[in-house]
Design an enzyme around this catalytic site. Structure first.
Site, mmCIF file in Angstrom:
data_model
loop_
_atom_site.group_PDB
_atom_site.id
_atom_site.type_symbol
_atom_site.label_atom_id
_atom_site.label_comp_id
_atom_site.label_asym_id
_atom_site.label_seq_id
_atom_site.Cartn_x
_atom_site.Cartn_y
_atom_site.Cartn_z
ATOM 1 N N ASP A 1 -17.203 7.263 -1.185
ATOM 2 C CA ASP A 1 -15.913 7.162 -0.493
ATOM 3 C C ASP A 1 -15.577 8.567 0.008
ATOM 4 O OD1 ASP A 1 -13.419 6.333 0.417
ATOM 5 O OD2 ASP A 1 -12.491 6.269 -1.574
ATOM 6 N N ARG B 1 -13.517 -8.574 2.496
ATOM 7 C CA ARG B 1 -12.112 -8.350 2.138
ATOM 8 C C ARG B 1 -11.297 -9.600 2.450
ATOM 9 N NH1 ARG B 1 -10.058 -3.154 2.030
ATOM 10 N NH2 ARG B 1 -8.166 -4.152 1.285
ATOM 11 N N HIS C 1 -7.530 0.739 -6.195
ATOM 12 C CA HIS C 1 -7.695 -0.112 -5.007
ATOM 13 C C HIS C 1 -8.394 -1.415 -5.456
ATOM 14 C CE1 HIS C 1 -7.835 -1.292 -0.962
ATOM 15 N NE2 HIS C 1 -8.638 -0.399 -0.435
ATOM 16 N N CYS D 1 -16.272 1.733 1.129
ATOM 17 C CA CYS D 1 -15.072 0.933 1.417
ATOM 18 C C CYS D 1 -14.619 1.103 2.867
ATOM 19 C CB CYS D 1 -13.956 1.296 0.458
ATOM 20 S SG CYS D 1 -13.543 3.047 0.452
ATOM 21 N N ARG E 1 0.884 -1.185 0.000
ATOM 22 C CA ARG E 1 0.000 0.000 0.000
ATOM 23 C C ARG E 1 0.907 1.216 0.000
ATOM 24 N NH1 ARG E 1 -5.215 1.444 3.645
ATOM 25 N NH2 ARG E 1 -6.058 0.086 2.043
ATOM 26 N N GLN F 1 -10.188 -3.991 -3.020
ATOM 27 C CA GLN F 1 -11.460 -3.487 -2.505
ATOM 28 C C GLN F 1 -12.552 -3.622 -3.571
ATOM 29 O OE1 GLN F 1 -12.193 -1.871 0.763
ATOM 30 N NE2 GLN F 1 -14.164 -2.475 -0.072
HETATM 31 N N1 NVA Z 1 -9.940 6.645 -1.282
HETATM 32 C C1 NVA Z 1 -9.543 6.277 0.036
HETATM 33 C C2 NVA Z 1 -9.772 4.810 0.263
HETATM 34 C C3 NVA Z 1 -9.387 4.320 1.620
HETATM 35 C C4 NVA Z 1 -9.598 2.856 1.789
HETATM 36 C C5 NVA Z 1 -8.080 6.655 0.265
HETATM 37 O O1 NVA Z 1 -7.286 6.452 -0.657
HETATM 38 O O2 NVA Z 1 -7.756 7.162 1.343
HETATM 39 N N1 CP Z 2 -11.102 -0.037 2.845
HETATM 40 C C1 CP Z 2 -9.825 -0.091 3.241
HETATM 41 O O1 CP Z 2 -8.915 -0.324 2.473
HETATM 42 O O2 CP Z 2 -9.664 0.099 4.580
HETATM 43 P P1 CP Z 2 -8.282 0.302 5.368
HETATM 44 O O3 CP Z 2 -7.716 1.634 4.921
HETATM 45 O O4 CP Z 2 -8.683 0.290 6.806
HETATM 46 O O5 CP Z 2 -7.353 -0.805 5.014
#
Ligand code: NVA
Ligand code: CP
Length: 310
Positions: free
Chosen positions: A228, A296, A133, A268, A106, A136
């Site tokens: 989101d 997930r 992502h 998400c 990540r 997800q």
């Molecule tokens: N769009 C959000 C998703 C988090 C799971 C981010 O990138 O922070």
């Molecule tokens: N939805 C998601 O990826 O959650 P986290 O940021 O908690 O991993």
């Protein structure tokens, strides 16, 4: 059943059949887990999990998933690794390939993940970049399938920021023949290259893709409503400005009123109540966000088995 590509970087790299294989295996693994049946399909294997950004769901579901598959996972905070002090990605890729059987990452830059995969001799799984992502979005269509019994011909509606989440949802919907209508403010549309690519795929699968600015126009007759956060990780500095820009991009009762009566609501998570979604809708019966979060685990286990169990 299987996945031809070495890595899971983008849903676009998967065929419709490969996506269906992931969903099928996830269902099997979920059923086995609920029945207390062991499934040590990755016995003795290890997954290195590099995190450059915060996480609750991703970290816990991947780590628990590896345990349930008979393997082990290592949490690697990028800031505690040499990569956080400038060691090249290509060196990190080759070193980790000598120790572990798979890498989950990540991070911010999508190109960094592509480079990691290029130099790693083991599977690399994208667990969120600024651009996508995929784990997800695969989970999201699995959740829709569970609740609706089909994907093709359903209408998903996304309201909010044209971010990593909607980019991956676009790719997923196009591949499985689900319609998707997206309402974003001007200047916050999904990635243009991903939209173009998805339109090409959609022409083959029959998925209808609509981009607009009006949340109510988009939400009409929705089977699935999705939103989101207005400011993703890394965009915190824009949070105040975005609160003004996105004020009308909220899943609330007005939006629910124009969707189908049996529409389900996905997010998400983490959610910002009172911003992209109201407390009322998030806590309503139509919201399946905790089923979605649970899934997930099952979907990523399927992804790991198909990539790392080869
Ligand atoms: N769009 C959000 C998703 C988090 C799971 C981010 O990138 O922070
Ligand atoms: N939805 C998601 O990826 O959650 P986290 O940021 O908690 O991993």
């Amino acid at each position: 059943m299987g996945i031809e590509v070495k890595d899971l970087l983008s849903i676009h790299d998967l065929s419709t059949k490969e996506i269906n294989d992931i969903l099928d295996l996830a269902k099997t693994l979920k059923t086995q887990l609920k029945n207390g049946e062991q499934h040590h399909l990755l016995k003795g294997k290890t997954l290195g999990m590099i995190f450059q950004k915060a996480s609750t769901r991703t970290r816990v579901s991947f780590e628990v998933g590896m345990w349930q598959l008979g393997g082990a996972a290592l949490f690697l905070n990028a800031n505690d690794m040499q990569i956080g002090r400038g060691e090249p990605v290509k060196d990190t890729a080759r070193v980790l390939s000598r120790y572990v059987d798979g890498i989950m990452i990540r991070t911010f830059s999508h190109d960094e993940v592509i480079e990691l995969a290029q130099f790693a001799t083991i599977p690399v799984i994208n667990a969120l970049t600024d651009l996508m992502h995929p784990c997800q979005a695969l989970t999201d269509i699995f959740t829709v399938l569970e609740h609706k019994g089909r994907l093709q011909g359903l209408k998903m509606v996304y309201i909010g920021d044209g971010n990593n989440m909607v980019n991956s949802l676009l790719q997923a919907c196009a591949k499985v023949g689900m319609d998707i209508s997206i309402a974003t403010p001007k200047g916050y549309e999904p990635d243009a290259a991903i939209v173009a690519e998805a339109l090409t795929v959609a022409a083959e699968t029959g998925s209808k893709i609509v981009l607009c600015e009006d949340p109510l126009e988009a939400a009409k007759d929705a089977d699935v409503l999705y939103t989101d956060v207005w400011a993703s990780m890394g965009k915190e500095i824009e949070q105040e400005d975005r609160r003004e820009v996105f004020v009308n991009y909220q899943i609330n009762q007005n939006v629910m009123n124009v969707a189908k009566k049996d529409a389900i609501v996905l997010h998400c998570l983490p959610a910002h109540r009172g911003e992209e979604i109201t407390e009322e809708v998030l806590e309503s019966k139509q919201s399946v966000v905790f089923d979605q979060a649970e899934n997930r685990l099952h979907v990523q286990k399927a992804i790991m088995v198909l990539l790392m169990g080869k």
